[in-house]
Design an enzyme around this catalytic site. Sequence first.
Site, short mmCIF file in Angstrom:
data_model
loop_
_atom_site.label_atom_id
_atom_site.label_comp_id
_atom_site.label_asym_id
_atom_site.label_seq_id
_atom_site.Cartn_x
_atom_site.Cartn_y
_atom_site.Cartn_z
N GLY A 99 44.78 32.74 33.81
CA GLY A 99 45.35 34.06 33.57
C GLY A 99 46.86 34.03 33.57
O GLY A 99 47.47 33.16 34.18
N ARG A 109 40.92 29.63 29.40
CA ARG A 109 40.16 29.15 30.55
C ARG A 109 39.15 28.11 30.09
O ARG A 109 38.79 28.04 28.93
CB ARG A 109 39.43 30.30 31.23
CG ARG A 109 40.35 31.38 31.80
CD ARG A 109 39.56 32.43 32.55
NE ARG A 109 40.40 33.51 33.03
CZ ARG A 109 41.08 33.49 34.17
NH1 ARG A 109 41.01 32.42 34.95
NH2 ARG A 109 41.82 34.52 34.54
N GLY A 132 46.40 27.66 38.07
CA GLY A 132 45.83 27.82 39.39
C GLY A 132 44.98 26.66 39.83
O GLY A 132 45.08 25.56 39.27
N ASP A 133 44.10 26.91 40.82
CA ASP A 133 43.32 25.81 41.38
C ASP A 133 42.37 25.20 40.35
O ASP A 133 42.16 23.98 40.34
CB ASP A 133 42.56 26.26 42.62
CG ASP A 133 41.70 27.49 42.38
OD1 ASP A 133 41.81 28.09 41.29
OD2 ASP A 133 40.93 27.86 43.28
N GLY A 134 41.81 26.02 39.45
CA GLY A 134 40.95 25.48 38.40
C GLY A 134 41.73 24.58 37.46
O GLY A 134 41.25 23.51 37.05
N THR A 149 49.32 30.79 41.09
CA THR A 149 48.28 31.67 41.60
C THR A 149 48.92 32.93 42.14
O THR A 149 49.62 32.89 43.16
CB THR A 149 47.40 30.99 42.66
OG1 THR A 149 46.64 31.98 43.35
CG2 THR A 149 48.24 30.22 43.67
N ASP A 191 47.63 35.27 43.55
CA ASP A 191 47.02 35.68 44.83
C ASP A 191 47.69 35.04 46.03
O ASP A 191 47.40 35.41 47.17
CB ASP A 191 45.54 35.32 44.85
CG ASP A 191 44.72 36.12 43.85
OD1 ASP A 191 45.27 37.11 43.32
OD2 ASP A 191 43.56 35.76 43.60
N GLU A 251 40.33 43.02 44.86
CA GLU A 251 39.20 42.95 43.94
C GLU A 251 38.01 42.17 44.51
O GLU A 251 36.87 42.38 44.08
CB GLU A 251 39.64 42.30 42.62
CG GLU A 251 40.13 40.87 42.78
CD GLU A 251 40.58 40.25 41.47
OE1 GLU A 251 40.07 40.69 40.42
OE2 GLU A 251 41.44 39.36 41.49
#
Length: 486
Positions: free
Chosen positions: A105, A171, A196-198, A225, A227, A323
């Site tokens: 994202g 993705r 991110g982690d992925g 990330t 978050d 979320e």
Amino acid sequence: METRHHLNTKMVPSYQAPLSKVTAADLTVERLPGCKYMNPSKKHILREEYRDKVKHIMYDPRPQEDLDAEYPVSCNKLVCELAAARKHLHFNPSETSIGIVTCGGICPGLNDVIRSITLTGIISYRVKRVVGFRYGYWGLSKEGSKTAIELSRSDVRQIHRFGGTILGSSRGPQNPKEMVDTLVRMKINILFTVGGDGTQRGALTIYEEAKRPGENIAVFGVPKTIDNDLAFSHRTFGFQTAVEQAVNAVRAAYAEAVSLNYGVGIVKLMGRESGFIAAQTTVASAQANICLIPENPLPKETVMRLIERRLQQSRNCVIVVAEGFGQDWETGTGGHDASGNKKLVDIGFILKKEVESWLRANKEKFPQGTVKYIDPSYMIRACPPSSNDALFCTNLATLAVHEAMAGATGCIISMRYNNYILVPIKAATSVRRVVSLRGALWRQVREITVGLSDDVQQWNEQDLRRHLESLNVERERIIARLASKV
């Protein structure tokens, strides 16, 4: 390193995990052998910050509670490598090609990272070229590599003023062998993976594949990330911008709620498994009355009682919900997205329906009760970074280029205790950082929000009893199975 993957670390802050499970090998960064090229920057001759010797900081320098001393110090012997510019390089700058890929994202600061990597490579190191791969790891596939673009100074000079990523994103994984074949075919020496982690788990597969004989490729991650849930890191880019933008949403929800008779404002924010954005937004706005995060699961009944308590105190209530909260409130559609993330139920919409239903059932007590719902997630993700985040992105990207040119590979750049450090990708993706319910942040949230400590304690006790009952059932099942074999 392998023991970490067997740890049950969900909902457990990484710093609370036993240090015995983290070894020196886990935090040791691999470097490609040989640094025979001189840094082309003349500054390295006199400037102390250009150094070949790797310096370290303690993994956890905080004073230990169990030490009986007037001035307690950390007894932790584990260290992390400090990121720095190096005098000698592994790659010959004039023959080096750099690749950049952005995945997952979008997030405030992506263009800043692309810009800084490109300009540092071209201006500071005078590399041969910088290549941008389009639309995530698909851009490294055989078909996608045809869309790759070469980045120049003029291409990236002004992109930091805009949100999103000029390279595009997507993705999902691709075949590691095919991606490394693309790097070899296009003569890419260093690949920067921004995601991110992925994304970084995907980078780990590329890193492992690039070890094949005869190849000389460094894979370096710049973690993204929003978050702020990256392990071994206390801050990720885009997070502070997200909190600033989220505060505006909370203020709007407050304005709506306070203007109504028994008005309830709900703001849903990012945070799949970690509630850092929701918690910090609650504290920063000072206008939210209830904060709901995944780390602190609550049943519907308790949440409704929290709302009731607030409406009895004042004729308005503002709720901030992450979320990932309340995923057990309703059965989701199941499945995972292309990145392997579990698809979440829309807790914001569910909470709105539940509150509206509860207000209708209590119409005599709370007449004219109204719910206003705001979901600013995509507006937050798409905006350009704040000045503080922009500075942070520049520092991360610049140091990433410095270390990668010196041969660091299979690692990410992150910030820990206000120091820029290198962490192996395998360690960084092995555990998720979450909000500690015993930490200072959550204490601040509790101090400024409405609470029902008795109800929450009762819920926790009920949850513990259910867990113990399930353990007893499993124990009896094992005993019965063993008895049948005798």
